[in-house]
Design an enzyme around this catalytic site. Structure first.
Site, mmCIF file in Angstrom:
data_model
loop_
_atom_site.group_PDB
_atom_site.id
_atom_site.type_symbol
_atom_site.label_atom_id
_atom_site.label_comp_id
_atom_site.label_asym_id
_atom_site.label_seq_id
_atom_site.Cartn_x
_atom_site.Cartn_y
_atom_site.Cartn_z
ATOM 1 N N GLU A 9 0.826 -1.214 0.000
ATOM 2 C CA GLU A 9 0.000 0.000 0.000
ATOM 3 C C GLU A 9 0.857 1.260 0.000
ATOM 4 O OE1 GLU A 9 -3.632 1.930 2.701
ATOM 5 O OE2 GLU A 9 -2.597 0.100 3.334
ATOM 6 N N HIS A 38 0.694 4.760 1.077
ATOM 7 C CA HIS A 38 -0.135 5.419 2.090
ATOM 8 C C HIS A 38 0.595 6.654 2.597
ATOM 9 C CE1 HIS A 38 -2.159 6.041 5.946
ATOM 10 N NE2 HIS A 38 -3.080 5.140 5.621
ATOM 11 N N ASP A 51 -3.659 4.363 -1.739
ATOM 12 C CA ASP A 51 -4.597 4.915 -0.764
ATOM 13 C C ASP A 51 -4.776 6.389 -1.111
ATOM 14 O OD1 ASP A 51 -5.220 6.503 1.718
ATOM 15 O OD2 ASP A 51 -5.385 4.504 2.589
ATOM 16 N N GLU A 85 -12.950 3.553 1.864
ATOM 17 C CA GLU A 85 -12.314 3.370 3.160
ATOM 18 C C GLU A 85 -12.551 4.641 3.975
ATOM 19 O OE1 GLU A 85 -8.219 1.399 4.487
ATOM 20 O OE2 GLU A 85 -7.964 3.491 3.914
#
Length: 443
Positions: free
Chosen positions: A301, A303, A333, A417
């Protein structure tokens, strides 16, 4: 005493009714029998006991300031639809405490995606209350979110169970979450292995059966399974490459057995910019053969506070280019595109001395950076914190993000999310808002 059929009903019940009278699920456009557009919503019985349908004495409905006559509303109870007069003369229909009523009103035109002010007053006659007080009014109001579903030809919509943190297993069951996802027209479900799979790392066969039954019931596709490689599991020693490999290989097998097509192994980090623990490369490399065999993609990920033009991201891309495996790709993300700070919703994180941790500061990564690496992106977590009543996201710039994806012809999963405040039911409302917003952009 319950008979066998009733006992089975209560044992099998897997969903919860919201405490509010107006339910967030079930608000949608419909077409009436005469071809006229209608609008439908669901209500919890506001009384303290179930009643014969004939004791329902109508409902006043006001939608965005417009009132609808009581006699125009149709009632659906226990699967049967009635006019008000049919309700009043019914001899068998009931509105049970644990069953929802669906109310349908005629409208001038279908409601576009958006947020609407709905006010109702439900009247129930209670014969044991004398005189003018017998007809009891139950008033409620809510901001309901309309999400018009439909087939998408570009990116597809999913939802992460992380969005329901705090509500799931307290106010909502797994079935409630899956029903919510299906109700807003999304077709994918992302899950956290250690957050939402009872009995992890070895869920029971009974739970697996329930999982596949719910997938079939709500026509959902498992997308990504969020997993962890806790490299600092013990204070005295870090995980070895062998231990990290064993963790990844276990989670690949679990993901395959539950129908997921990717995993996100979140490695422990060694810097404030989220540099992953050095075992990541060898542990992933030793797992690629199994990923290929199982057809599962391993997605590290990207992020915040790690931008795209950073050594962490570039090391992942170099790994892709070196090993040329289609089973190692990136997860983005969307918090990395954040344009304004958000200090809400980060449980367990304290802002000390007026200074936020770096991962809470907005990065505002430019879209050109995303465009350059989209060929390596398998999955996008559509991180967000708050969407207002006009469907404006206060932190994430969705229009340029969606335009970048569409211009590149990217057709992977966009998985909601929510990471804002955790008041009861707020996550489910905010996810609906995001899907209304995204549906407007994904036309």
């Amino acid at each position: 005493m319950l008979d066998f059929r009733q006992a089975c009903f209560f044992i099998a019940r897997k969903s919860m009714i919201e405490r509010s009278i107006i339910q967030s699920r079930g608000a949608k456009n419909v077409v009436l029998e005469n071809g006229q557009p209608g609008f439908q919503f669901q209500l919890r019985n506001p009384n303290y006991r179930g009643v014969q349908a004939s004791l329902i004495d109508g409902i006043d409905v006001t939608l965005n300031g417009k009132s609808y006559p009581c006699e125009t509303a149709q009632w659906t109870l226990q699967g049967q639809t009635y006019s008000l007069q049919e309700v009043l003369s019914s001899t068998s229909a009931r509105w049970q405490l644990d069953e929802l009523a669906t109310v349908t009103i005629p409208v001038d035109a279908p409601l576009p995606n958006g947020i609407y002010d709905l006010r109702v007053c439900v009247y129930i006659r209670r014969p044991y209350i004398p005189g003018p007080f017998c007809r009891s009014p139950f008033r409620a109001s809510a901001k309901i979110v309309v999400v018009n579903s439909g087939v998408l030809t570009g990116p597809q919509l999913s939802v992460s169970t992380y969005s329901y943190t705090g509500d799931m297993y307290t106010l909502m069951t797994l079935e409630d979450v899956m029903a919510d996802i299906a109700d807003m027209g999304a077709t994918g479900i992302e899950m956290l292995a250690e957050g939402n799979i009872p009995g992890y790392p070895t869920p029971s066969n009974a739970w697996r059966d329930e999982w596949f039954g719910l997938l079939e019931k709500y026509q959902l596709t498992p997308t990504n399974l969020g997993t962890w490689v806790d490299t600092a599991m013990w204070q005295t020693s870090d995980l070895t490459v062998e231990q990290g490999t064993a963790q990844i290989r276990h989670d690949l097998q679990l993901a395959k057995s539950l129908g997921f097509t990717s995993i996100r192994p979140k490695f422990g980090v060694t810097t404030m910019e989220l540099d992953p623990h050095p075992i990541w490369q060898e542990s992933v490399l030793r797992s690629l053969d199994l990923a290929e065999e199982l057809d599962i993609v391993i997605c590290p990920e990207i992020h915040s506070p790690t931008p795209i033009k950073h050594k962490v991201t570039q090391d992942y891309i170099e790994f892709i280019n070196t090993h040329k495996s289609s089973k190692f790709k990136l997860m983005i993300d969307t918090g990395i595109f954040q344009t304004a700070p958000c200090d809400d919703g980060h449980e367990g994180i304290e802002v000390k001395g007026g200074k936020r941790p770096p991962f809470l500061e907005p990065l505002n990564v430019p879209m050109v950076d995303l465009q350059e690496i989209l060929q390596h992106v398998y999955f996008i977590q559509t991180k967000f914190f708050e969407i207002d009543d006009q469907l404006n996201d206060l932190h994430i710039p969705w229009q340029p993000i969606v335009e970048t994806l569409q211009n590149a012809g990217w057709k992977g999963w966009l998985s909601s999310e929510y990471e804002g405040r955790r008041e009861p039911y707020r996550g489910r409302d905010q996810v609906r808002r995001q899907h209304a917003l995204l549906r407007n952009l994904l036309k």
